[in-house]
Design a protein around this motif. Structure first.
Motif, PDB file in Angstrom:
ATOM      1  N   VAL A  19      -2.389  -4.403   2.289  1.00  0.00           N
ATOM      2  CA  VAL A  19      -1.110  -4.218   1.594  1.00  0.00           C
ATOM      3  C   VAL A  19      -0.827  -5.439   0.720  1.00  0.00           C
ATOM      4  O   VAL A  19      -1.277  -6.549   1.009  1.00  0.00           O
ATOM      5  CB  VAL A  19       0.035  -4.005   2.627  1.00  0.00           C
ATOM      6  CG1 VAL A  19       0.297  -5.269   3.422  1.00  0.00           C
ATOM      7  CG2 VAL A  19       1.303  -3.501   1.965  1.00  0.00           C
ATOM      8  N   GLN A  47       1.084 -12.710   4.136  1.00  0.00           N
ATOM      9  CA  GLN A  47       0.709 -12.619   5.541  1.00  0.00           C
ATOM     10  C   GLN A  47      -0.126 -13.833   5.950  1.00  0.00           C
ATOM     11  O   GLN A  47      -0.748 -14.492   5.117  1.00  0.00           O
ATOM     12  CB  GLN A  47      -0.023 -11.319   5.849  1.00  0.00           C
ATOM     13  CG  GLN A  47      -1.130 -10.928   4.907  1.00  0.00           C
ATOM     14  CD  GLN A  47      -1.664  -9.530   5.207  1.00  0.00           C
ATOM     15  OE1 GLN A  47      -1.809  -9.119   6.347  1.00  0.00           O
ATOM     16  NE2 GLN A  47      -1.982  -8.782   4.153  1.00  0.00           N
ATOM     17  N   ARG A  75       4.327  -4.782  10.185  1.00  0.00           N
ATOM     18  CA  ARG A  75       4.503  -3.365   9.852  1.00  0.00           C
ATOM     19  C   ARG A  75       4.299  -3.162   8.362  1.00  0.00           C
ATOM     20  O   ARG A  75       4.845  -3.914   7.554  1.00  0.00           O
ATOM     21  CB  ARG A  75       5.912  -2.887  10.231  1.00  0.00           C
ATOM     22  CG  ARG A  75       6.102  -2.605  11.690  1.00  0.00           C
ATOM     23  CD  ARG A  75       7.539  -2.238  11.994  1.00  0.00           C
ATOM     24  NE  ARG A  75       8.399  -3.414  12.003  1.00  0.00           N
ATOM     25  CZ  ARG A  75       9.708  -3.371  12.243  1.00  0.00           C
ATOM     26  NH1 ARG A  75      10.293  -2.213  12.456  1.00  0.00           N
ATOM     27  NH2 ARG A  75      10.420  -4.479  12.254  1.00  0.00           N
ATOM     28  N   THR A  76       3.523  -2.172   7.992  1.00  0.00           N
ATOM     29  CA  THR A  76       3.398  -1.762   6.601  1.00  0.00           C
ATOM     30  C   THR A  76       3.632  -0.264   6.547  1.00  0.00           C
ATOM     31  O   THR A  76       3.196   0.470   7.439  1.00  0.00           O
ATOM     32  CB  THR A  76       2.012  -2.086   6.032  1.00  0.00           C
ATOM     33  OG1 THR A  76       1.014  -1.430   6.817  1.00  0.00           O
ATOM     34  CG2 THR A  76       1.748  -3.582   6.036  1.00  0.00           C
ATOM     35  N   THR A  85       1.443  -8.166  -0.074  1.00  0.00           N
ATOM     36  CA  THR A  85       2.519  -8.803   0.689  1.00  0.00           C
ATOM     37  C   THR A  85       2.185 -10.282   0.865  1.00  0.00           C
ATOM     38  O   THR A  85       1.300 -10.816   0.197  1.00  0.00           O
ATOM     39  CB  THR A  85       2.691  -8.116   2.070  1.00  0.00           C
ATOM     40  OG1 THR A  85       3.854  -8.620   2.703  1.00  0.00           O
ATOM     41  CG2 THR A  85       1.480  -8.315   2.964  1.00  0.00           C
TER      42      THR A  85
END
Length: 451
Positions: free
Chosen positions: A98, A102, A349-350, A100
């Motif tokens: 994803v 992280q 969570r994705t 994002t």
């Protein structure tokens, strides 16, 4: 002789195929390197002028779907062919696929999927902005539940329409007062909506500051020629989503940001603020509070396609009622499998932001979602099954209660060791966690007590 000929043909085909694959891999690496270097050049040239801080950071990883990851800096155990781009195969469960920010190997990175690189550096800049933003403060990123309500959607779509009209006026080089009038309409709809749903305002502004500013920054500092057209396209894309609870700031952020810039409003005040576009408009442009009366609201509606928007949303409301009935039966009335997160700060969570819906006051349904335990303290990891992860087919409910986050699943079809299997999802339990069946038919994932 014939056997030798066949063998030679097979070897030739194999070598040709291998050469093709090698050429494809080389082209892929070259494209990743080129995109990263282009973004780096854009941001180093910009040199922090937009926000007062430099956005480029070497802590960015490109994730490919063959589990390869790429970086301009050496990652642990990575290799390089040219001393510029480093690559490796990522370890299982180390990163989520994803766009994002992280943590990887104990360090925070911006991560961008390989198939998002073809957008003139916009996504790279968007995610690097998040990395910078995180250093100043944390913002709420949860969906805003009321935006699935019909009245709220109508007001948001009217705001979208007014913003689109303002952007079109800029693109077509029309008189500036036309831009200003449509911007005023947008703020009228926005203020009316936020006054009606004022209890959600703080969380709404936080997610708009988080994602809206990142999307604005990605657009502005990208190498796109016409930023206003991209902002208009973004509104159209987000307006077509089945839910508005999470996607809306991706539309409003670039639109308001670019229109404020166009009107020479000095609205950017650092990265540790929560941005309220209504306040910015009133304080820095209008120089007074915007008062809204019924006649003013009705005239603004007429200028911004209210009849068609209202008609579409009333029709959608009937479909929404069917979905609410379906999920109420599936996840509330029928027996379910429930689990509470033990360590919420270390659970990733994705989800598909266009595939969520608010289930009245019960929580949010996610039709497509993955959860990954990062600490070993939670129940495990899970993912919805591709093909059965659309609204109206199945879903997973999530809600917060008494400081805890819960997931609610339809009952599984089978349990094999630590694997919990359904046609709609799969769960991999961590050691020391088990499923218990309760007297009422419900199931719960609980931590085994140590004797």
């Amino acid at each position: 002789m014939k056997k030798n000929l066949l063998l030679l043909i097979f070897i030739a085909i194999f070598q040709f195929s291998a050469a093709q694959e090698s050429a494809k891999a080389l082209k892929n690496r070259q494209n990743i390197q080129s995109c990263l270097l282009e973004a780096k050049e854009l941001l180093e040239k910009e040199n922090g002028k937009l926000w007062g801080k430099r956005i480029w950071n070497d802590s960015i990883i490109v994730i490919d779907f063959d589990h390869s990851i790429y970086s301009l800096v050496k990652l642990p155990n990575s290799k390089t062919d040219n001393g510029i781009l480093f690559s490796k195969t990522m370890e299982p469960n180390s990163l989520v696929f994803v766009n994002t920010t992280q943590k990887y190997e104990g360090k925070e990175y911006a991560t961008v999927l390989n198939n998002y690189l073809d957008d003139k550096s916009a996504t790279i800049i968007h995610e690097l902005f998040h990395l910078l933003q995180m250093k100043s403060r944390k913002f709420n990123g949860n969906p805003i539940e009321y935006l699935d309500e019909t009245n709220a959607r109508i007001l948001l779509r009217l705001e979208y329409q007014a913003l689109k009209n303002a952007l079109k006026a800029v693109i077509q080089k029309r008189k500036m007062n036309e831009v200003e009038n449509y911007l005023k309409d947008a703020v009228i709809f926005r203020k009316e909506r936020q006054q009606q749903y004022s209890k959600y305002l703080n969380d709404e502004l936080e997610i708009e500051t988080l994602e809206g500013l990142a999307n604005y920054t990605g657009f502005v500092l990208s190498s796109y020629d016409n930023k206003y057209e991209k902002a208009l396209e973004e509104i159209n894309q987000r307006e077509e989503a089945k839910t508005y609870t999470r996607p809306f700031p991706y539309a409003t952020g670039p639109a308001y940001g670019l229109l404020f810039d166009c009107l020479n409003i000095s609205w950017r005040k650092g990265l540790d603020n929560i941005y309220n576009f209504t306040d910015i408009y009133e304080v820095m442009f209008l120089k007074s509070k915007l008062t809204i009366n019924k006649k003013q609201l009705e005239l603004a509606k007429l200028r911004n396609n209210f009849t068609e928007i209202n008609k579409q949303e009333i029709a959608r409301e009937e479909e929404q009622k069917k979905l609410i009935s379906y999920y109420t039966d599936l996840l509330i009335n029928k027996p379910t499998l429930k689990v509470a997160l033990a360590d919420i700060d270390h659970y990733g969570r994705t989800f598909n932001m266009n595939g969520t819906m608010t289930l009245n006051d019960k929580g949010i349904v996610y039709s497509s979602i993955k959860g990954r335990d990062k600490s070993g303290n939670n129940f495990g990891s899970f993912a919805t099954v591709y093909g059965n992860n659309q609204l109206g087919k199945a879903g997973i409910l999530s809600y917060d209660k008494d400081g805890k986050t819960y997931f609610v699943f339809p009952l599984p079809s089978k349990i094999e060791g630590r694997k919990v299997i359904s046609e709609f999802y799969e769960i991999e339990l961590n050691p020391d966690w088990k499923i218990v069946k309760q007297d009422d038919g419900n199931m719960e994932i609980v931590k085994e007590s140590k004797s």
